[in-house]
Scaffold this motif. Structure first.
Motif, short mmCIF file in Angstrom:
data_model
loop_
_atom_site.label_atom_id
_atom_site.label_comp_id
_atom_site.label_asym_id
_atom_site.label_seq_id
_atom_site.Cartn_x
_atom_site.Cartn_y
_atom_site.Cartn_z
N SER A 59 64.38 47.48 97.05
CA SER A 59 62.95 47.64 97.33
C SER A 59 62.43 48.92 96.69
CB SER A 59 62.70 47.67 98.84
OG SER A 59 62.81 46.39 99.41
N ILE A 60 63.21 49.98 96.80
CA ILE A 60 62.77 51.27 96.24
C ILE A 60 62.65 51.17 94.71
CG2 ILE A 60 63.53 53.66 95.85
CD1 ILE A 60 64.58 53.52 98.83
N ARG A 61 63.59 50.46 94.08
CA ARG A 61 63.49 50.27 92.62
C ARG A 61 62.23 49.51 92.24
NH1 ARG A 61 69.00 49.32 92.84
NH2 ARG A 61 68.74 47.05 92.68
N ARG A 62 61.86 48.56 93.09
CA ARG A 62 60.67 47.75 92.80
C ARG A 62 59.37 48.53 92.98
NH1 ARG A 62 63.00 42.32 95.64
NH2 ARG A 62 64.07 41.52 93.80
N ALA A 82 59.21 52.36 108.41
CA ALA A 82 59.70 53.06 109.60
C ALA A 82 58.98 52.60 110.87
CB ALA A 82 59.54 54.57 109.42
N LEU A 83 57.77 52.06 110.71
CA LEU A 83 56.95 51.70 111.87
C LEU A 83 57.01 50.23 112.24
CD1 LEU A 83 53.63 53.63 111.00
CD2 LEU A 83 55.37 54.29 112.67
N THR A 84 57.31 49.37 111.27
CA THR A 84 57.14 47.93 111.49
C THR A 84 58.14 47.36 112.50
OG1 THR A 84 57.04 45.77 110.40
CG2 THR A 84 58.66 47.32 109.51
N PRO A 85 57.68 46.43 113.34
CA PRO A 85 58.61 45.72 114.22
C PRO A 85 59.33 44.58 113.49
CG PRO A 85 56.38 44.94 114.63
CD PRO A 85 56.28 46.04 113.58
N VAL A 86 58.84 44.23 112.27
CA VAL A 86 59.44 43.15 111.47
C VAL A 86 59.89 43.78 110.15
CG1 VAL A 86 59.00 40.98 110.26
CG2 VAL A 86 57.90 41.42 112.48
N ASP A 87 61.17 43.68 109.86
CA ASP A 87 61.69 44.25 108.62
C ASP A 87 61.06 43.54 107.41
OD1 ASP A 87 63.24 45.84 106.96
OD2 ASP A 87 65.10 44.72 107.29
N PHE A 88 60.98 44.25 106.30
CA PHE A 88 60.45 43.62 105.08
C PHE A 88 61.12 44.22 103.86
CE2 PHE A 88 57.57 47.22 105.83
CZ PHE A 88 57.53 47.83 104.59
N MET A 89 61.04 43.49 102.75
CA MET A 89 61.48 44.01 101.46
C MET A 89 60.29 44.01 100.52
SD MET A 89 63.59 40.68 100.08
CE MET A 89 63.78 41.21 98.39
N VAL A 90 60.35 44.86 99.50
CA VAL A 90 59.32 44.85 98.46
C VAL A 90 59.73 43.81 97.44
CG1 VAL A 90 58.17 46.20 96.66
CG2 VAL A 90 58.79 47.28 98.84
N THR A 91 58.85 42.86 97.15
CA THR A 91 59.18 41.84 96.15
C THR A 91 58.58 42.16 94.79
OG1 THR A 91 57.31 40.49 96.83
CG2 THR A 91 59.43 39.98 97.85
N GLU A 92 57.44 42.86 94.79
CA GLU A 92 56.82 43.18 93.50
C GLU A 92 55.88 44.36 93.64
OE1 GLU A 92 55.03 39.82 91.62
OE2 GLU A 92 55.20 40.77 89.66
N GLY A 93 55.88 45.19 92.60
CA GLY A 93 54.93 46.30 92.56
C GLY A 93 54.13 46.18 91.28
N LEU A 94 54.50 47.01 90.31
CA LEU A 94 53.82 47.00 89.02
C LEU A 94 54.11 45.69 88.29
CD1 LEU A 94 52.17 48.90 87.14
CD2 LEU A 94 54.35 49.64 86.17
N ARG A 95 53.09 45.12 87.67
CA ARG A 95 53.20 43.82 87.01
C ARG A 95 52.66 43.93 85.59
NH1 ARG A 95 50.09 39.60 90.57
NH2 ARG A 95 51.93 39.75 91.90
N THR A 96 53.29 43.23 84.64
CA THR A 96 52.79 43.25 83.26
C THR A 96 51.63 42.28 83.11
OG1 THR A 96 54.21 41.46 82.52
CG2 THR A 96 55.14 43.68 82.40
N ARG A 103 45.36 44.29 91.01
CA ARG A 103 45.74 45.67 91.30
C ARG A 103 47.22 45.92 90.98
NH1 ARG A 103 42.41 49.59 91.89
NH2 ARG A 103 42.70 50.31 94.03
N HIS A 104 47.97 44.85 90.84
CA HIS A 104 49.38 45.03 90.46
C HIS A 104 49.51 45.58 89.03
CE1 HIS A 104 51.51 43.20 93.83
NE2 HIS A 104 50.56 42.29 93.89
N LEU A 105 48.51 45.32 88.20
CA LEU A 105 48.60 45.75 86.80
C LEU A 105 48.55 47.26 86.66
CD1 LEU A 105 46.20 43.08 85.29
CD2 LEU A 105 48.68 43.21 84.97
N THR A 106 47.96 47.92 87.64
CA THR A 106 47.77 49.36 87.56
C THR A 106 48.64 50.12 88.57
OG1 THR A 106 45.87 49.06 89.05
CG2 THR A 106 45.40 49.21 86.69
N GLY A 107 49.52 49.40 89.26
CA GLY A 107 50.39 50.07 90.22
C GLY A 107 49.68 50.39 91.54
N HIS A 108 48.57 49.68 91.80
CA HIS A 108 47.81 49.91 93.04
C HIS A 108 48.09 48.85 94.09
CE1 HIS A 108 45.53 52.55 90.34
NE2 HIS A 108 45.06 53.14 91.41
N GLU A 149 47.12 46.53 98.97
CA GLU A 149 46.65 47.33 97.83
C GLU A 149 45.83 48.51 98.30
OE1 GLU A 149 44.39 44.20 95.75
OE2 GLU A 149 42.57 45.31 96.23
N LEU A 150 45.80 49.55 97.47
CA LEU A 150 44.95 50.70 97.73
C LEU A 150 43.49 50.24 97.58
CD1 LEU A 150 46.89 53.46 95.75
CD2 LEU A 150 46.87 53.10 98.24
#
Ligand SMILES: [Zn+2]
Length: 127
Positions: free
Chosen positions: A9-12, A29-43, A62-67, A120-121
Motif C-alpha cells: 500500500s505504501i508503494r502505491r 490508524a483510525l478505521t474500524p475496517v482494514d483497507f489496502m491502497v489499490t491505486e494512487g497516481l495514474r497515467t 484527480r488520479h492523474l495529478t496524485g490528488h 480525493e483532495l
C-alpha cells in the motif's frame, strides 16, 4: 484497533500528494475496517483505458495529478467490496481529514456513480 498500511500500500502511494499520504496513514490508524491502497497516481493512458471501459467517467481524474487514491476493504486479509464497509472506512478518512485540516471528497458521497473506494483532495483547497 489500529491497522497499519502494508508495504505494498505504501508503494502505491508513490507520487501521491503528501497531504493525502498523511491522511491515508492516519485513516489506517483510525478505521474500524482494514483497507489496502489499490491505486494512487495514474497515467493518462491508463485513465483513457478506464474511460473506454466505462470504469471512469472523466479524463480529468484527480488520479492523474496524485490528488486521489482508491482503497479496498480488507476483512481477515481478504479484499471485500461489500458496500457497508466503505462508509466505515470513509468515516475514518473524514475524521483524519478534520484532524489534519485537509479537505477531502469521498466518491461515496457523489450523487451519481458513487465510488466508495475513492478519496480525493478537495479541488477548492487543492486545485
Ligand atoms: Zn479513484
Amino acid at each position: 484497533m489500529a491497522f497499519r498500511l502494508s508495504e505494498r500500500s505504501i508503494r502505491r502511494l508513490a507520487g501521491v500528494h503528501p497531504r493525502l499520504v498523511a491522511l491515508v496513514k492516519e485513516a489506517a490508524a483510525l478505521t474500524p475496517v482494514d483497507f489496502m491502497v489499490t491505486e494512487g497516481l495514474r497515467t493518462a493512458d491508463r485513465q483513457a483505458a478506464l474511460v473506454r471501459a466505462g470504469a471512469s467517467r472523466t479524463r480529468n481524474s484527480r488520479h492523474l495529478t496524485g490528488h486521489a487514491v482508491d482503497v479496498a476493504a480488507l476483512v481477515d486479509g481478504q479484499v471485500r467490496w461489500d458496500w457497508p464497509l466503505y462508509p466505515r472506512i470513509a468515516a475514518a478518512f473524514k475524521a483524519a481529514a478534520a484532524r489534519q485540516g485537509t479537505p477531502i471528497v469521498w466518491g461515496g458521497d457523489w450523487p451519481r456513480l458513487r465510488d466508495g473506494p475513492h478519496f480525493e483532495l478537495d479541488r477548492k483547497a487543492f486545485p
